[in-house]
Design a protein around this motif. Sequence first.
Motif, PDB file in Angstrom:
ATOM      1  N   VAL A  76      46.554  22.513  51.550  1.00 14.54           N
ATOM      2  CA  VAL A  76      45.209  22.157  52.029  1.00 14.54           C
ATOM      3  C   VAL A  76      44.539  23.388  52.624  1.00 14.54           C
ATOM      4  O   VAL A  76      43.361  23.675  52.347  1.00 14.54           O
ATOM      5  CB  VAL A  76      45.280  21.016  53.070  1.00 14.54           C
ATOM      6  N   GLU A  77      45.286  24.135  53.419  1.00 13.58           N
ATOM      7  CA  GLU A  77      44.712  25.336  54.037  1.00 13.58           C
ATOM      8  C   GLU A  77      44.315  26.352  52.965  1.00 13.58           C
ATOM      9  O   GLU A  77      43.233  26.947  53.017  1.00 13.58           O
ATOM     10  CB  GLU A  77      45.723  25.963  55.000  1.00 13.58           C
ATOM     11  N   HIS A  82      40.308  29.048  49.817  1.00 18.37           N
ATOM     12  CA  HIS A  82      39.929  29.479  48.465  1.00 18.37           C
ATOM     13  C   HIS A  82      38.477  29.056  48.178  1.00 18.37           C
ATOM     14  O   HIS A  82      37.665  29.861  47.701  1.00 18.37           O
ATOM     15  CB  HIS A  82      40.900  28.851  47.459  1.00 18.37           C
ATOM     16  N   GLU A  83      38.166  27.816  48.489  1.00 13.41           N
ATOM     17  CA  GLU A  83      36.812  27.329  48.198  1.00 13.41           C
ATOM     18  C   GLU A  83      35.786  27.957  49.143  1.00 13.41           C
ATOM     19  O   GLU A  83      34.652  28.230  48.745  1.00 13.41           O
ATOM     20  CB  GLU A  83      36.765  25.796  48.265  1.00 13.41           C
ATOM     21  N   VAL A 110      38.547  36.621  43.276  1.00  9.56           N
ATOM     22  CA  VAL A 110      37.818  36.860  44.533  1.00  9.56           C
ATOM     23  C   VAL A 110      38.199  35.782  45.549  1.00  9.56           C
ATOM     24  O   VAL A 110      38.545  36.083  46.696  1.00  9.56           O
ATOM     25  CB  VAL A 110      36.292  36.867  44.300  1.00  9.56           C
ATOM     26  N   ALA A 111      38.156  34.514  45.109  1.00 12.32           N
ATOM     27  CA  ALA A 111      38.484  33.413  46.029  1.00 12.32           C
ATOM     28  C   ALA A 111      39.949  33.456  46.433  1.00 12.32           C
ATOM     29  O   ALA A 111      40.298  33.206  47.596  1.00 12.32           O
ATOM     30  CB  ALA A 111      38.143  32.076  45.371  1.00 12.32           C
ATOM     31  N   ASP A 112      40.822  33.779  45.488  1.00 10.57           N
ATOM     32  CA  ASP A 112      42.252  33.878  45.818  1.00 10.57           C
ATOM     33  C   ASP A 112      42.504  34.965  46.852  1.00 10.57           C
ATOM     34  O   ASP A 112      43.218  34.760  47.838  1.00 10.57           O
ATOM     35  CB  ASP A 112      43.061  34.213  44.555  1.00 10.57           C
ATOM     36  N   LEU A 113      41.948  36.129  46.608  1.00 10.52           N
ATOM     37  CA  LEU A 113      42.189  37.262  47.519  1.00 10.52           C
ATOM     38  C   LEU A 113      41.559  37.015  48.887  1.00 10.52           C
ATOM     39  O   LEU A 113      42.116  37.404  49.911  1.00 10.52           O
ATOM     40  CB  LEU A 113      41.648  38.560  46.906  1.00 10.52           C
ATOM     41  N   PHE A 114      40.430  36.349  48.882  1.00 13.80           N
ATOM     42  CA  PHE A 114      39.814  36.000  50.164  1.00 13.80           C
ATOM     43  C   PHE A 114      40.754  35.088  50.945  1.00 13.80           C
ATOM     44  O   PHE A 114      41.009  35.307  52.141  1.00 13.80           O
ATOM     45  CB  PHE A 114      38.473  35.293  49.943  1.00 13.80           C
ATOM     46  N   ALA A 115      41.273  34.056  50.291  1.00 15.64           N
ATOM     47  CA  ALA A 115      42.165  33.102  50.971  1.00 15.64           C
ATOM     48  C   ALA A 115      43.439  33.792  51.444  1.00 15.64           C
ATOM     49  O   ALA A 115      43.862  33.634  52.593  1.00 15.64           O
ATOM     50  CB  ALA A 115      42.493  31.947  50.032  1.00 15.64           C
ATOM     51  N   LEU A 116      44.031  34.563  50.557  1.00 11.61           N
ATOM     52  CA  LEU A 116      45.310  35.199  50.907  1.00 11.61           C
ATOM     53  C   LEU A 116      45.141  36.238  52.007  1.00 11.61           C
ATOM     54  O   LEU A 116      46.036  36.422  52.835  1.00 11.61           O
ATOM     55  CB  LEU A 116      45.928  35.832  49.659  1.00 11.61           C
ATOM     56  N   SER A 117      44.016  36.906  52.039  1.00 13.08           N
ATOM     57  CA  SER A 117      43.813  37.910  53.085  1.00 13.08           C
ATOM     58  C   SER A 117      43.730  37.250  54.456  1.00 13.08           C
ATOM     59  O   SER A 117      43.987  37.882  55.475  1.00 13.08           O
ATOM     60  CB  SER A 117      42.549  38.729  52.814  1.00 13.08           C
ATOM     61  N   GLY A 118      43.403  35.940  54.489  1.00 10.24           N
ATOM     62  CA  GLY A 118      43.398  35.224  55.762  1.00 10.24           C
ATOM     63  C   GLY A 118      44.739  34.595  56.088  1.00 10.24           C
ATOM     64  O   GLY A 118      45.030  34.313  57.243  1.00 10.24           O
TER      65      GLY A 118
END
Lengths: 172, 171
Positions: A76-77, A82-83, A110-118
């Motif tokens: 969920v997180e 990602h979204e 872009v969305a994956d890397l944004f999520a993973l960077s957090g």
Amino acid sequence: MTRVEKRVLDAIEAARQYVVHYAAGSRLTSRQLEILRKGVGLEVHTADLSKPSILMPPFSGEYRLVLDTGLSKQAVEYLTLHEIGHILAGDAEELTVLQFQGPLPEAEPVADLFALSGMIGVMDCMAGVDWVENQIRKVAPINDRGWQEHRIERLAPQVVELRRKLDRGDSF
Amino acid sequence: MDRQEREEWAEWARPLVERIRESEGITSLSDATGVNRQTIYDLLDGATPAVKTVRRLDPALTDRQTELTSGPSGEGQPEGEPDFEIREEGETSYVEVKSGEGWEARRKGSPAEQLIYMVQHPEMLRRFSGTPSMKDAVKAAFAIAVDEDFPDEEMDKLQAWRRDVLSQESD
């Protein structure tokens, strides 16, 4: 810097309007995720779906994310981040056709890397690409179509490289 | 991509640009891979809502991934210049088409009407993995409507739409 990296760094900078230390080193807390979610105007709903999630472009002032009820807390997180990555990158404004039969469109990394960077901290990245791969497996939802492994293998070195650039302050 | 290839892409994209302009409700194309040429034309032939970008992978054209993105009406376009642009990133070539007003201008109607508009074409909703089924779209719509406490008349519209969808599925 690649175009994808530039877009991720721009999205991170936008996220820092709401969570000042987003992707600054520590993993995002649940409270910070909530602040970020509200900040970007994302409403989250749940339903018994056959897919992990559906994101809708904004109407009545809010984006809507519908998550499958069977997802783990970490999934969920990850999906929410990602979204949010799509929203902050400006990739959630339109109805879109998505068919993952070929290379993933630019919006997805872009969305994956944004999520993973957090979700992946500095210490994870310092431990190396293999370690990061394992961390991604833990946080990312298990995919039902077989491309998750490929996606993880591609993303892990990108996460480490992005971490280096974030630490150097390349974009800010 | 050399000049000849660019011209081939331009030739291919030109009728598409015209059809985008002519088609009510189709303003832009966005964000898909694996969509072949026929799929794009099918999209344009049907009563299909806005699509912003279509990326495609066409084996007949050296497996290049192609992207068609949104753009305006062409006003201000220098005469003789194509209203689309081809750019390359590494191994990937993109075609960008200029056309349309986008979702922004279409965000009208009641909440239920907007919701129905979006979910009636579940293949156009962004999702994490795979194409949502119509059943998923119906479930998602009702989850939102119930959570957000849509008024009775809005729920009635959704119910009518669901009955219509389910009857079509059973045909």
